[in-house]
Design an enzyme around this catalytic site. Sequence first.
Site, mmCIF file in Angstrom:
data_model
loop_
_atom_site.group_PDB
_atom_site.id
_atom_site.type_symbol
_atom_site.label_atom_id
_atom_site.label_comp_id
_atom_site.label_asym_id
_atom_site.label_seq_id
_atom_site.Cartn_x
_atom_site.Cartn_y
_atom_site.Cartn_z
ATOM 1 N N TYR A 82 -8.286 -14.851 -70.869
ATOM 2 C CA TYR A 82 -8.905 -13.920 -70.361
ATOM 3 C C TYR A 82 -10.055 -12.861 -71.409
ATOM 4 O O TYR A 82 -11.064 -12.693 -71.867
ATOM 5 C CB TYR A 82 -8.967 -13.343 -69.152
ATOM 6 C CG TYR A 82 -10.457 -13.322 -68.097
ATOM 7 C CD1 TYR A 82 -11.104 -14.541 -67.808
ATOM 8 C CD2 TYR A 82 -10.979 -11.511 -67.646
ATOM 9 C CE1 TYR A 82 -12.602 -14.010 -67.476
ATOM 10 C CE2 TYR A 82 -11.669 -11.775 -66.603
ATOM 11 C CZ TYR A 82 -12.933 -12.797 -66.375
ATOM 12 O OH TYR A 82 -14.017 -12.798 -65.665
ATOM 13 N N THR B 51 -12.188 -25.387 -61.261
ATOM 14 C CA THR B 51 -11.652 -23.802 -59.968
ATOM 15 C C THR B 51 -13.545 -23.783 -59.209
ATOM 16 O O THR B 51 -12.902 -23.073 -58.235
ATOM 17 C CB THR B 51 -12.013 -22.643 -60.436
ATOM 18 O OG1 THR B 51 -13.315 -22.501 -61.287
ATOM 19 C CG2 THR B 51 -10.709 -22.533 -61.359
ATOM 20 N N VAL C 3 -18.100 -27.483 -70.368
ATOM 21 C CA VAL C 3 -19.084 -26.554 -71.209
ATOM 22 C C VAL C 3 -17.866 -26.783 -72.925
ATOM 23 O O VAL C 3 -18.124 -26.035 -73.605
ATOM 24 C CB VAL C 3 -19.488 -25.577 -70.786
ATOM 25 C CG1 VAL C 3 -18.524 -24.643 -69.885
ATOM 26 C CG2 VAL C 3 -20.253 -24.574 -71.471
ATOM 27 N N PHE D 144 -18.182 -19.875 -57.670
ATOM 28 C CA PHE D 144 -18.356 -18.049 -56.548
ATOM 29 C C PHE D 144 -20.222 -17.885 -57.107
ATOM 30 O O PHE D 144 -21.176 -18.215 -56.240
ATOM 31 C CB PHE D 144 -17.708 -17.229 -56.750
ATOM 32 C CG PHE D 144 -18.103 -15.879 -55.633
ATOM 33 C CD1 PHE D 144 -19.206 -16.043 -55.025
ATOM 34 C CD2 PHE D 144 -17.921 -14.438 -56.653
ATOM 35 C CE1 PHE D 144 -19.543 -14.644 -54.454
ATOM 36 C CE2 PHE D 144 -17.873 -13.500 -56.393
ATOM 37 C CZ PHE D 144 -19.253 -13.559 -54.404
ATOM 38 N N SER E 160 -15.616 -20.019 -66.346
ATOM 39 C CA SER E 160 -14.903 -19.094 -66.237
ATOM 40 C C SER E 160 -13.677 -19.223 -65.334
ATOM 41 O O SER E 160 -14.238 -18.865 -64.124
ATOM 42 C CB SER E 160 -14.826 -17.439 -66.997
ATOM 43 O OG SER E 160 -13.804 -17.439 -67.392
#
Length: 328
Positions: free
Chosen positions: A146, A36, A58, A12, A76
């Site tokens: 996270y 994702t 990565v 996004f 992420s």
Amino acid sequence: MPRILITGAAGFLGSHLCDRFIAEGYEVVGMDNLITGDVRNLEHLFPKQEFTFYNQDVSNYIHVSGPLDYILHFASPASPIDYLKIPIQTLKVGSLGTHNCLGLAREKGARILVASTSEVYGDPSVHPQNEEYWGNVNPVGPRGVYDEAKRFQEAITMAYHTYHGLETRIIRIFNTYGPRMRLNDGRVLPAFIGQALRGEDLTVFGDGSQTRSFCFVDDLVEGIYRLLHSDYPHPVNIGNPSEITIRDFAEEIIKLTGTSQKVVYKDLPKDDPTQRRPDITKAKEILGWEPKVARAEGLKITYEAFKQLPDEVLYKQEHRDFERYVRK
Ligand code: UDP
């Protein structure tokens, strides 16, 4: 032409950043492993000469040929259900992935900006949250993978800055929304709009008295652009301070979409922060930045974009069966 690497490019935020830097005359190297992310977010850039895409993880060793002036590390997972579904990858990309990006930045002599998060404040006991607050994080809770990865990310980024003299920037991103959010990633805004579009009831978790403050993506991208070009190495909050309870937010979405569905209440996920609002004094002072897009306007743009999505996306299960993932 300056050259920039953007990790998480198919996500996004990553895809909006690719658009912005192409528009500013940069050569953009996008990197994503597509766990994702979605290449459809980048399809329109593939014909452009100034854009290259690397399908790489990565968290493993990365190689980018040619010079780099800047790196934006945005890879992420970013939704609480993703953290539960892919916890190890979440930990790795914030820690090992950041280490790899910092190493690459050193080798190339590039300036690096890393995407941190309001989650470093955990369930905050200071309100609104300013950059001096150290946070209240449960390391072994469902969000710990996270939150702690991002806290480590800030620490290692600072260490590269102080020990190696690397040019580093740290942004703490608060809840952000806009077109290209994954419709069924479990986050509240796409969840509510998806439910309205499918004619389902809107699922409010807990009693809905918890608050969030939502920033439109274009405002966030402007903040990132300014921070990257500033000389400020310490963390900066970027977000919209306009705060709302989740219950009122559901009502706003019901009005916006005109759905005749109602709100239903579900269990509150463990460690769900009770309040969140950025103190953006620093961003105002250092970057001359503040958000411009009011929620009513940003929500309208987002809703219009979501309405265009094909049924195969609208009805994709993905995280709609969220209850399986909510740890009690
Ligand atoms: N939430 C909700 N219904 C949903 C999804 C989320 O009430 O279908 C709530 C969630 O419990 C949280 C808030 O909305 O309090 C924001 O959730 P999100 O996952 O978007 O991000 P967070 O800010 O919690 O990381």
